[in-house]
Motif scaffolding. Structure first.
Motif, short mmCIF file in Angstrom:
data_model
loop_
_atom_site.label_atom_id
_atom_site.label_comp_id
_atom_site.label_asym_id
_atom_site.label_seq_id
_atom_site.Cartn_x
_atom_site.Cartn_y
_atom_site.Cartn_z
N LEU A 24 8.57 44.97 5.39
CA LEU A 24 7.26 45.57 5.62
C LEU A 24 6.13 44.57 5.37
N LYS A 25 6.29 43.67 4.39
CA LYS A 25 5.29 42.63 4.17
C LYS A 25 5.22 41.70 5.36
N GLU A 26 6.38 41.39 5.93
CA GLU A 26 6.41 40.48 7.09
C GLU A 26 5.69 41.06 8.29
N VAL A 27 5.80 42.36 8.51
CA VAL A 27 5.16 42.97 9.67
C VAL A 27 3.74 43.44 9.36
N GLY A 28 3.31 43.28 8.11
CA GLY A 28 1.93 43.59 7.74
C GLY A 28 1.67 45.03 7.37
N GLN A 29 2.68 45.80 7.04
CA GLN A 29 2.51 47.19 6.70
C GLN A 29 2.16 47.39 5.22
N VAL A 30 2.64 46.51 4.35
CA VAL A 30 2.40 46.63 2.91
C VAL A 30 1.60 45.42 2.48
#
Length: 90
Positions: A82-88
């Protein structure tokens, strides 16, 4: 690791398959081997092996020319994904 074949690999191995099948059929005709399912299977298997070898040679040559392809890294857990895709937010 399984890699997807390059476009050159697919193109050249397809062309080599049909050329090899034509030459094998011609050779078997000259030898007097009767047509049938066994002969057809033999042509298919040998042409497939020649085609596979040609595709492998194309991949080898492409790697020698361009260098090895980068390997994709996969995240270990869901929060990292999720950090990689920018969600968190970190």
């Amino acid at each position: 690791m399984l890699e997807l074949p390059s476009m050159w690999n697919l193109l050249i191995s397809t062309i080599v398959f049909f050329i090899a099948a034509w030459y094998i059929r011609r050779y078997l005709n000259e030898q007097g081997v009767p047509k049938g399912m066994t002969r057809g299977l033999l042509v298919f298997v040998v042409a497939s092996l020649v085609s596979w070898g040609a595709g492998d040679a194309v991949d080898w040559a492409q790697e020698k020319i361009q260098g090895p392809r980068p390997v994709a890294q996969t995240p270990n857990d869901l929060t990292q994904l999720l950090k990689e895709v920018g969600q968190v937010k970190p």
